[in-house]
Design a protein around this motif. Sequence first.
Motif, PDB file in Angstrom:
ATOM      1  N   ALA A 128       2.806   0.389  10.760  1.00 27.81           N
ATOM      2  CA  ALA A 128       4.106   0.539  10.241  1.00 27.81           C
ATOM      3  C   ALA A 128       4.736  -0.491   9.758  1.00 27.81           C
ATOM      4  N   ASP A 129       4.806  -1.464  10.855  1.00 27.32           N
ATOM      5  CA  ASP A 129       5.556  -2.836  10.406  1.00 27.32           C
ATOM      6  C   ASP A 129       5.062  -3.617   9.544  1.00 27.32           C
ATOM      7  N   ALA A 131       8.457   5.094   6.898  1.00 32.66           N
ATOM      8  CA  ALA A 131       6.973   4.990   7.111  1.00 32.66           C
ATOM      9  C   ALA A 131       6.216   6.452   7.553  1.00 32.66           C
ATOM     10  N   LEU A 132       5.484   7.003   6.853  1.00 31.77           N
ATOM     11  CA  LEU A 132       4.678   8.270   7.420  1.00 31.77           C
ATOM     12  C   LEU A 132       3.280   7.746   7.336  1.00 31.77           C
ATOM     13  N   LEU A 133       2.569   7.920   8.572  1.00 35.55           N
ATOM     14  CA  LEU A 133       1.331   7.669   8.751  1.00 35.55           C
ATOM     15  C   LEU A 133       0.375   8.626   9.125  1.00 35.55           C
ATOM     16  N   PHE A 134      -0.755   8.731   8.372  1.00 33.39           N
ATOM     17  CA  PHE A 134      -1.596   9.840   8.060  1.00 33.39           C
ATOM     18  C   PHE A 134      -3.164   9.217   8.681  1.00 33.39           C
ATOM     19  N   SER A 135      -3.780  10.120   9.389  1.00 37.31           N
ATOM     20  CA  SER A 135      -5.084   9.795   9.745  1.00 37.31           C
ATOM     21  C   SER A 135      -6.137  10.192   8.476  1.00 37.31           C
ATOM     22  N   GLU A 136      -6.798   9.430   8.081  1.00 41.56           N
ATOM     23  CA  GLU A 136      -7.436   9.708   6.673  1.00 41.56           C
ATOM     24  C   GLU A 136      -8.492  11.060   6.875  1.00 41.56           C
ATOM     25  N   GLY A 137      -8.227  12.004   6.072  1.00 38.66           N
ATOM     26  CA  GLY A 137      -8.675  13.470   6.370  1.00 38.66           C
ATOM     27  C   GLY A 137      -7.995  14.312   6.843  1.00 38.66           C
ATOM     28  N   ALA A 174       2.345  10.006  12.850  1.00 41.04           N
ATOM     29  CA  ALA A 174       3.252   9.304  13.220  1.00 41.04           C
ATOM     30  C   ALA A 174       4.399   9.047  12.019  1.00 41.04           C
ATOM     31  N   ARG A 175       5.596   8.913  12.388  1.00 40.17           N
ATOM     32  CA  ARG A 175       6.868   8.602  11.369  1.00 40.17           C
ATOM     33  C   ARG A 175       7.438   7.424  12.161  1.00 40.17           C
ATOM     34  N   ALA A 176       7.730   6.535  11.270  1.00 42.88           N
ATOM     35  CA  ALA A 176       8.608   5.275  11.914  1.00 42.88           C
ATOM     36  C   ALA A 176       9.575   4.954  10.811  1.00 42.88           C
ATOM     37  N   SER A 177      10.941   4.611  11.412  1.00 40.37           N
ATOM     38  CA  SER A 177      12.021   4.009  10.690  1.00 40.37           C
ATOM     39  C   SER A 177      12.170   2.545  10.951  1.00 40.37           C
ATOM     40  N   LEU A 178      12.092   1.731   9.995  1.00 37.79           N
ATOM     41  CA  LEU A 178      11.898   0.312  10.307  1.00 37.79           C
ATOM     42  C   LEU A 178      13.515  -0.568   9.449  1.00 37.79           C
TER      43      LEU A 178
END
Length: 140
Positions: free
Chosen positions: A61-62, A116-122, A128-132
């Motif tokens: 995310a960073d 930022a939105l994080l996804f595991s491929e598939g 996860a979700r992050a605000s930076l």
Amino acid sequence: MEIKIGAAEMMPFLEEVFPQVKGMFGLDRLDADLLVMRLFADERHLRPGGTVSGPAMFGLADVSAYVATMARIGREALAVTTNCSIDFMRKPIAGADVLCECRVLKLGRALSVCDALLFSEGMDAPVARASLTYSLPPAR
């Protein structure tokens, strides 16, 4: 927002200013609307139980927020993270890369605010979700 550093130049720039990340990340998309980065998840990113660790996902995310910001302001390597809030929502798929969809919500004179939105491929649901927030060097 205008893009000043395109995808072809971005990874060499990132690896120049942060040689320690060489080979850890890939850039799937970079345009005015969205950045998509990939963490090539391997054994060094795993925690007990065989899933990608929180620190590895934070790093993705960073780095994604940094790259999204650099794409818009140009080669300003001294931009620094001033704030990050991250929510871990689901366990990533063991052995799968993690993807980050990052948007610059506001780019000002002194700060860049990203989501930022994080996804595991598939997986369809985010892991996860992050605000930076990044502090930008003066006089760019």
